[in-house]
Design a protein around this motif. Structure first.
Motif, PDB file in Angstrom:
ATOM      1  N   GLY A 257      46.690  26.176  51.153  1.00 41.71           N
ATOM      2  CA  GLY A 257      47.348  26.806  52.295  1.00 41.71           C
ATOM      3  C   GLY A 257      46.390  26.981  53.459  1.00 41.71           C
ATOM      4  N   GLU A 258      46.585  28.078  54.216  1.00 38.46           N
ATOM      5  CA  GLU A 258      45.717  28.309  55.371  1.00 38.46           C
ATOM      6  C   GLU A 258      44.465  29.074  54.941  1.00 38.46           C
ATOM      7  N   ALA A 259      43.621  28.365  54.200  1.00 38.75           N
ATOM      8  CA  ALA A 259      42.425  29.007  53.645  1.00 38.75           C
ATOM      9  C   ALA A 259      41.474  29.471  54.750  1.00 38.75           C
ATOM     10  N   ARG A 260      41.452  28.775  55.862  1.00 41.21           N
ATOM     11  CA  ARG A 260      40.525  29.145  56.937  1.00 41.21           C
ATOM     12  C   ARG A 260      40.896  30.486  57.558  1.00 41.21           C
ATOM     13  N   ARG A 261      42.197  30.716  57.696  1.00 46.11           N
ATOM     14  CA  ARG A 261      42.654  31.988  58.264  1.00 46.11           C
ATOM     15  C   ARG A 261      42.309  33.135  57.314  1.00 46.11           C
ATOM     16  N   THR A 262      42.588  32.916  56.023  1.00 47.45           N
ATOM     17  CA  THR A 262      42.294  33.947  55.027  1.00 47.45           C
ATOM     18  C   THR A 262      40.797  34.233  54.971  1.00 47.45           C
ATOM     19  N   TYR A 263      39.996  33.171  55.056  1.00 47.17           N
ATOM     20  CA  TYR A 263      38.547  33.326  54.991  1.00 47.17           C
ATOM     21  C   TYR A 263      38.038  34.135  56.185  1.00 47.17           C
ATOM     22  N   ALA A 264      38.588  33.862  57.370  1.00 51.54           N
ATOM     23  CA  ALA A 264      38.183  34.618  58.571  1.00 51.54           C
ATOM     24  C   ALA A 264      38.510  36.107  58.386  1.00 51.54           C
TER      25      ALA A 264
ATOM     26  N   GLU B 121      44.093  21.495  54.577  1.00 44.71           N
ATOM     27  CA  GLU B 121      43.109  21.451  55.665  1.00 44.71           C
ATOM     28  C   GLU B 121      41.705  21.559  55.066  1.00 44.71           C
ATOM     29  N   PRO B 122      40.658  21.171  55.828  1.00 42.35           N
ATOM     30  CA  PRO B 122      39.291  21.301  55.318  1.00 42.35           C
ATOM     31  C   PRO B 122      38.989  22.757  54.975  1.00 42.35           C
ATOM     32  N   LEU B 123      38.324  22.980  53.867  1.00 36.51           N
ATOM     33  CA  LEU B 123      38.064  24.345  53.402  1.00 36.51           C
ATOM     34  C   LEU B 123      36.752  24.883  53.968  1.00 36.51           C
ATOM     35  N   PRO B 124      36.643  26.218  54.105  1.00 36.16           N
ATOM     36  CA  PRO B 124      35.351  26.810  54.472  1.00 36.16           C
ATOM     37  C   PRO B 124      34.297  26.433  53.421  1.00 36.16           C
ATOM     38  N   GLU B 125      33.068  26.303  53.881  1.00 37.01           N
ATOM     39  CA  GLU B 125      31.986  25.789  53.030  1.00 37.01           C
ATOM     40  C   GLU B 125      31.794  26.597  51.749  1.00 37.01           C
ATOM     41  N   LEU B 126      32.029  27.901  51.849  1.00 39.62           N
ATOM     42  CA  LEU B 126      31.808  28.785  50.699  1.00 39.62           C
ATOM     43  C   LEU B 126      32.558  28.338  49.444  1.00 39.62           C
ATOM     44  N   TYR B 127      33.732  27.728  49.651  1.00 33.96           N
ATOM     45  CA  TYR B 127      34.574  27.363  48.511  1.00 33.96           C
ATOM     46  C   TYR B 127      34.180  26.041  47.869  1.00 33.96           C
TER      47      TYR B 127
ATOM     48  N   GLU C   3      36.871  20.495  45.611  1.00 34.56           N
ATOM     49  CA  GLU C   3      36.622  19.505  46.653  1.00 34.56           C
ATOM     50  C   GLU C   3      37.488  19.848  47.860  1.00 34.56           C
ATOM     51  N   SER C   4      36.974  19.563  49.049  1.00 35.04           N
ATOM     52  CA  SER C   4      37.737  19.879  50.252  1.00 35.04           C
ATOM     53  C   SER C   4      38.230  18.606  50.918  1.00 35.04           C
ATOM     54  N   PRO C   5      39.464  18.655  51.466  1.00 37.38           N
ATOM     55  CA  PRO C   5      39.889  17.523  52.286  1.00 37.38           C
ATOM     56  C   PRO C   5      38.945  17.403  53.492  1.00 37.38           C
ATOM     57  N   GLN C   6      38.694  16.198  53.958  1.00 33.44           N
ATOM     58  CA  GLN C   6      37.795  16.012  55.104  1.00 33.44           C
ATOM     59  C   GLN C   6      38.480  16.352  56.414  1.00 33.44           C
ATOM     60  N   ARG C   7      39.788  16.202  56.445  1.00 35.33           N
ATOM     61  CA  ARG C   7      40.525  16.508  57.671  1.00 35.33           C
ATOM     62  C   ARG C   7      41.916  17.005  57.303  1.00 35.33           C
ATOM     63  N   ILE C   8      42.628  17.494  58.320  1.00 37.02           N
ATOM     64  CA  ILE C   8      43.988  17.982  58.072  1.00 37.02           C
ATOM     65  C   ILE C   8      44.888  16.815  57.675  1.00 37.02           C
ATOM     66  N   CYS C   9      45.670  17.024  56.649  1.00 37.47           N
ATOM     67  CA  CYS C   9      46.608  15.986  56.221  1.00 37.47           C
ATOM     68  C   CYS C   9      47.943  16.639  55.870  1.00 37.47           C
TER      69      CYS C   9
END
Lengths: 199, 86
Positions: free
Chosen positions: A35-42, A115-121, A126-132
């Motif tokens: 999901g929107e991991a970047r928003r949650t991480y922020a 979407e690409p994940l924050p580095e911490l995870y 594995e993280s997607p390289q770009r939004i798909c």
């Protein structure tokens, strides 16, 4: 004005759903592992820093925020659902969609997006390289004479197996490749496979 | 005061992520919520938080005057100026 709430990921989800809907109203099933991991991480970073949380980010940090925004913006009154994909998101999404079609829903949209994940995870997945984002318009075929463009069938007992989405994050690409080819079998995990054909 | 009005317009655009709105598009006396700019209750919370952070003023959600303070950019500017002088 609703655009002010859309993240790059929700814009990608919206952009793939909009042309398929073409103003129609049908159930939407949204499937995403992270999901929107970047928003949650922020938000978590603000919590850790003792900062007050953004009410907008908090409200949109739930897993069904994207499908909610999509149904509001595109005027959908049919059920809108969010699935956590787990190890096998294609399987989760397609099984749920097949169940809905079997229960009499005539057509629906099935979405996958990451979407690409924050580095911490990255130690744990594995993280997607770009939004798909991928959106499929699915219809139940009850009459063999109906033309459908593509046909798709979900079967159990596949000899091949799929990688976990935590080990192979670009899980949408084999689905897109199979759709471009227009035929073939796609392993989905846990012994399931999707068989594609073209009318 | 006019500096503060312009500053608040930029703040509103930034914190609420109003992509297509410029400071010139926001009329200082027009309503911010519902009609006018068309903001909603989540925007009000977000804006309140931004004002607390930037100007270090506390906003009482229970206070009847709060609604008046948030009615327009002009009212907000008056509220911020008074709170800072208090």
């Amino acid at each position: 004005m609703q655009r002010r709430r859309l993240s790059p990921l929700s814009k990608a989800a919206m952009a793939t759903a909009h042309p398929l809907l073409a103003g129609r109203d049908m159930p939407v099933l949204c499937c995403s592992v992270h999901g929107e991991a970047r928003r949650t991480y922020a938000l978590l970073q603000d919590v850790a820093a003792g900062e007050p949380l953004s009410p907008t980010a908090f409200g949109l940090s739930v897993h069904n925020a994207i499908v909610g925004q999509l149904s509001i913006s595109l005027g959908i009154h049919s059920p809108a659902m969010a699935l956590a994909g787990g190890d096998f998101p294609l399987l989760s999404g397609l099984l749920e969609a097949t169940g809905m079609l079997a229960e009499g829903v005539p057509e629906l949209l099935l979405q996958f997006y990451e979407e690409p994940l924050p580095e911490l995870y990255l130690h744990n997945t594995e993280s997607p390289q770009r939004i798909c984002a991928t959106t499929l318009h699915l219809r139940a075929i009850n009459d063999a004479t109906q033309s459908a463009g593509y046909t798709a069938e979900l079967k159990n007992g596949s000899p091949a197996d799929a990688d976990s989405a935590f080990a192979r994050s670009e899980y949408q690409l084999p689905l897109i490749a199979a759709l471009v080819d227009g035929s073939g079998c796609l392993p989905l995990g846990q012994g399931w496979q999707l068989t594609l054909g073209r009318d | 005061m006019s500096n503060l009005v312009e500053e608040l317009k930029v703040l509103i655009i930034d914190v609420l992520n109003l992509e297509d709105v410029t400071p010139e598009d926001i009329q200082a006396e027009e309503p911010l919520f519902g009609e006018g700019l068309g903001l909603d209750s989540i925007d009000a919370l977000e804006l309140g938080l931004a004002l607390q952070k930037k100007y270090n003023i506390s906003i009482d959600a229970e206070n009847e005057n709060t609604k008046t303070h948030f009615a327009s950019v002009n009212n907000l500017a008056k509220f911020v100026a008074e709170s800072q002088n208090a």
